[in-house]
Enzyme design. Structure first.
Site, PDB file in Angstrom:
ATOM      1  N   ARG A   1       0.879  -1.181   0.000  1.00 27.16           N
ATOM      2  CA  ARG A   1       0.000   0.000   0.000  1.00 27.16           C
ATOM      3  C   ARG A   1       0.904   1.215   0.000  1.00 27.16           C
ATOM      4  O   ARG A   1       1.763   1.346   0.859  1.00 27.16           O
ATOM      5  CB  ARG A   1      -0.975  -0.017   1.179  1.00 27.16           C
ATOM      6  CG  ARG A   1      -0.374   0.239   2.521  1.00 27.16           C
ATOM      7  CD  ARG A   1      -1.383   0.525   3.615  1.00 27.16           C
ATOM      8  NE  ARG A   1      -0.960  -0.016   4.896  1.00 27.16           N
ATOM      9  CZ  ARG A   1      -0.081   0.566   5.713  1.00 27.16           C
ATOM     10  NH1 ARG A   1       0.464   1.720   5.391  1.00 27.16           N
ATOM     11  NH2 ARG A   1       0.255  -0.005   6.848  1.00 27.16           N
TER      12      ARG A   1
ATOM     13  N   TYR B   1       7.859   4.399   9.706  1.00 22.93           N
ATOM     14  CA  TYR B   1       8.257   2.989   9.702  1.00 22.93           C
ATOM     15  C   TYR B   1       8.690   2.475   8.329  1.00 22.93           C
ATOM     16  O   TYR B   1       9.054   1.307   8.213  1.00 22.93           O
ATOM     17  CB  TYR B   1       7.144   2.100  10.284  1.00 22.93           C
ATOM     18  CG  TYR B   1       5.778   2.257   9.633  1.00 22.93           C
ATOM     19  CD1 TYR B   1       5.433   1.512   8.506  1.00 22.93           C
ATOM     20  CD2 TYR B   1       4.826   3.141  10.153  1.00 22.93           C
ATOM     21  CE1 TYR B   1       4.183   1.646   7.923  1.00 22.93           C
ATOM     22  CE2 TYR B   1       3.578   3.286   9.570  1.00 22.93           C
ATOM     23  CZ  TYR B   1       3.258   2.534   8.459  1.00 22.93           C
ATOM     24  OH  TYR B   1       2.028   2.683   7.876  1.00 22.93           O
TER      25      TYR B   1
ATOM     26  N   HIS C   1      -1.819   3.492   6.514  1.00 24.09           N
ATOM     27  CA  HIS C   1      -2.787   2.448   6.868  1.00 24.09           C
ATOM     28  C   HIS C   1      -4.213   2.976   6.768  1.00 24.09           C
ATOM     29  O   HIS C   1      -5.102   2.337   6.228  1.00 24.09           O
ATOM     30  CB  HIS C   1      -2.502   1.944   8.287  1.00 24.09           C
ATOM     31  CG  HIS C   1      -3.654   1.224   8.909  1.00 24.09           C
ATOM     32  ND1 HIS C   1      -4.074  -0.009   8.471  1.00 24.09           N
ATOM     33  CD2 HIS C   1      -4.511   1.579   9.902  1.00 24.09           C
ATOM     34  CE1 HIS C   1      -5.129  -0.388   9.189  1.00 24.09           C
ATOM     35  NE2 HIS C   1      -5.408   0.555  10.054  1.00 24.09           N
TER      36      HIS C   1
END
Lengths: 355, 325
Positions: free
Chosen positions: A253, A267, A257
């Site tokens: 993706r 991250y 999120h």
């Protein structure tokens, strides 16, 4: 179990070249164009949703860019009558199954009318609890088998979902009852911030099918044709009575999120993002279609315009939908209104009429 | 009419509905060939076939998901949780999923599911088998919680539960399975959900109870009558939602109430009822609403349960204190 069984299945490479002619699915030129059309349209829907979300005009939204081949390729292989048990990111498959765009926006905003599927649509409302849809999928599949219909059910979750107990229970039940279920794990590499290789010591998620005694396959999830071919085979097995399949689609993706505060730069590295963007499902499929003279910039621009216009119309419909009332929520709690809710219904109706 | 134990009445209700509606399915751990660990489903697989009555793998969340999926594809599932303590494994299925299916889909789907589970103390079962966890489910909007106390009610309430298009959590007290018998019609009949039953009339004090505690309350009332105290005993039958009309009407007559449950005191069904009585009938009360409950510890399985569980003596004591207030 030797690892070679779970080598990644691919048909189109990153340059849109066919690398696996033997597995090429039997699709007409129109169908090939249709898959591209849906992926482009979905990319635009996603861009618009992210933008609407940032403007505060949507509620909860989980971006999908990067997963188009996984979503559209798998959905293209199932029938209109088949069932979908989606996770919260799986709005595109629902839309291509017949769920109106404007209702998906109502769902995003928490309006109950967003959950009212159009009559005859076989789909659950996007699931919020990770993995709950997977045990429910086993139940739907058992229901379809008992009714003797030649339908299948496809459920979607992510790599994080494959860590849930319900993932194992659902696959095990589906295997034990030998029912027409397809479990798609879209391994987009991160469960919010936790990388897939911290979810499990298993080399692939696909191999988790072994423990359930069902088929498992790992697919290049940026390759729409490979995802289509794998899902079509799984569906055929399902309706032929040959049992369930677990499909792991390796994808990415590009966005966060969800739009509710996640910052992927905390991250992920930009090098990693760039690496995955080189494998973009739209770019490779476009190259493939162009090599067959089936695609043009003009055609693609028309789709972009169409999607944008559809988003605008859907937003208009949403903004014209009356706000839900608490009395309506009380009325839809169940089939019958128990005495406590009867009392509260009167209370809220009185409150609302005085507003 | 036939004389039946509660467990026979439960089996009879399921047989009746399996016969009545081919979409009714019955499943769970050991319910098929074996007939259930308590024999509640004995003979049903033989009679209706493995397609209708079947065993599942040992996984409660899977069983709950199965029921939800079968529910949306047009079936009317009866799922068994083998013992109530195993409901934690399927809590999402119960409280997070089937309870809100109708709401979440704006009425597009139902959850016509009956969840059966044995519960209740006094029969020396292992830990997490006898707990009274009805309060947890009573906290959940969208799910009914039904607890019968007689064989007649057990059959009628179970048939109503199976026929309901909303999910019902139907709890069977293990101590009552075989300890009492009663007249049960052989034909199909229903007992209304959400409706309490006045088991004994009286003017001096109202006892509100459910499950096995109904029998303790009746025993207490019997002994109190020897001292000229007339207790009215209400059997809730459905603990969520509670039939407050029947309770409030009784309290307005007796002016005193003791709410009795086998579960621990904190939160729970009795706490909610006490609050409702205070809200709705405080000026009719001659004394605070009292509660008879277990203490707020983990259920002490086997060796201490007889002391830990409330009984008719506790009810008599609370009733006298309420009357002497």
């Amino acid at each position: 179990m030797a690892k070679h069984k779970y080598e990644t299945f691919q048909i189109l490479d990153e340059n849109g070249k066919v690398v696996n002619e033997d597995e090429m699915p039997d699709l007409s030129d129109e169908q090939l164009q249709d898959i591209m059309y849906r992926m482009v349209y979905t990319r635009i829907l996603d861009q618009r949703a992210v933008s609407l979300g940032r403007q505060g005009r949507l509620g909860f939204y989980a971006p999908v860019a990067g997963q188009e081949a996984s979503m559209i390729g798998s959905h293209y292989a199932i029938d209109k009558e088949d069932w979908i048990a989606p996770g919260y990111r799986d709005i595109p498959q629902l839309i291509w199954h017949g769920y109106p765009l404007w209702q998906s926006y109502l769902f995003s905003k928490g309006h109950y009318k967003g959950g009212q599927m159009p009559e005859g649509l076989n789909a659950l409302v996007p699931q919020i609890i990770i993995g709950a849809q997977i045990v429910q999928t086993a139940g739907i599949a058992l229901g379809l088998k008992k009714k003797g219909n030649s339908q299948a059910v496809i459920s979607y979750t992510g790599d994080g979902g494959a860590s849930q107990g319900d993932f194992y229970e659902g696959m095990n039940f589906a295997g034990a009852f030998h029912v027409p279920a397809i479990f798609v794990v879209q391994n987009n590499q991160y469960a919010i911030s936790v990388p897939a290789d911290e979810q499990t010591a298993a080399e692939t998620i696909a191999q988790k099918a072994v423990a359930a005694g069902i088929e498992g396959v790992q697919v290049d999830g940026m390759d729409a044709l490979a995802v289509y071919a794998a899902t079509q085979k799984a569906r055929q097995n399902a309706v032929d009575g040959d049992g369930p399949t677990l499909i792991e689609t390796l994808c990415y993706r590009y966005g966060p999120h969800s739009l509710s505060g996640d910052d992927p730069t905390r991250y992920r590295t930009s090098e990693e993002d760039d690496e995955w963007e080189k494998r973009d499902p739209l770019v490779r499929f476009r190259k493939y279609l162009e090599s067959k003279d089936l695609w043009s910039e003009e055609k693609e621009n028309e789709i972009v315009d169409e999607a944008k216009a559809d988003v605008k119309a859907a937003m208009k419909e949403v903004e014209e939908t009356p706000r839900q009332k608490v009395s309506e929520l009380i009325e839809i709690m169940g089939n019958e209104l128990p005495n406590n809710l009867q009392e509260q219904l009167e209370e809220y109706r009185a409150k609302e009429s005085s507003e | 009419m036939a004389e039946m134990t509660m467990i026979k009445a439960i089996t009879d209700a399921m047989r009746t509905e399996l016969k009545n509606d081919e979409d009714v399915l019955l499943f769970g751990e050991d319910v098929g060939y074996y007939g259930g660990v308590f024999r509640a489903t004995e003979g049903l697989q033989e009679e209706f076939g493995e397609d209708r009555v079947f065993d599942t793998p040992l996984a409660e969340s899977g069983i709950g998901g199965l029921a939800i999926g079968l529910g949306v594809t047009g079936f009317r599932p009866i799922m068994e949780i083998q013992f109530i303590g195993f409901m934690f494994e399927v809590m999402d299925g119960l409280a997070g999923q089937m309870s809100r299916m109708h709401y979440r889909t704006g009425g597009y789907y139902d959850s016509p599911i009956t969840v059966r589970a044995p519960f209740g103390g006094g029969v020396k079962t292992p830990e997490l088998h006898p707990d009274s966890l009805e309060g947890l489910m009573a906290q959940t909007p969208g799910i009914r919680v039904v607890i019968p106390s007689t064989p007649y009610d057990a059959k009628g309430l179970l048939i109503s539960s199976i026929r309901s298009n909303d999910p019902v959590f139907y709890l069977e007290h293990m101590k009552l399975y075989r300890s009492l018998k009663g007249e049960v019609p052989e034909e199909a009949y229903t007992v209304d959900l959400d409706k309490a039953d006045i088991k004994r009339e009286g003017d001096d004090i109202t006892f509100v109870a459910y499950g096995a505690m109904v029998h303790s309350a009746l025993k207490a009332a019997e002994q109190l009558s020897e001292e000229n105290i007339a207790a009215e005993v209400i059997d809730l039958r459905t603990v969520s939602p509670v039939d407050l009309d029947t309770i409030i009407e009784s309290v307005k007559k007796t002016n005193r109430a003791v709410v009795i449950q086998e579960a621990q005191k904190q939160a729970g069904v009795a706490a909610g009822i006490s609050a409702e009585i205070s809200e709705r009938a405080i000026l009719h009360l001659e004394a605070p609403v009292a509660r008879v409950t277990a203490p707020d510890t983990v259920y002490p399985f086997a060796s201490d349960e007889d002391v830990w569980l409330p009984d008719h003596n506790d009810i008599i004591e609370k009733a006298k204190a309420t009357i002497d207030f």
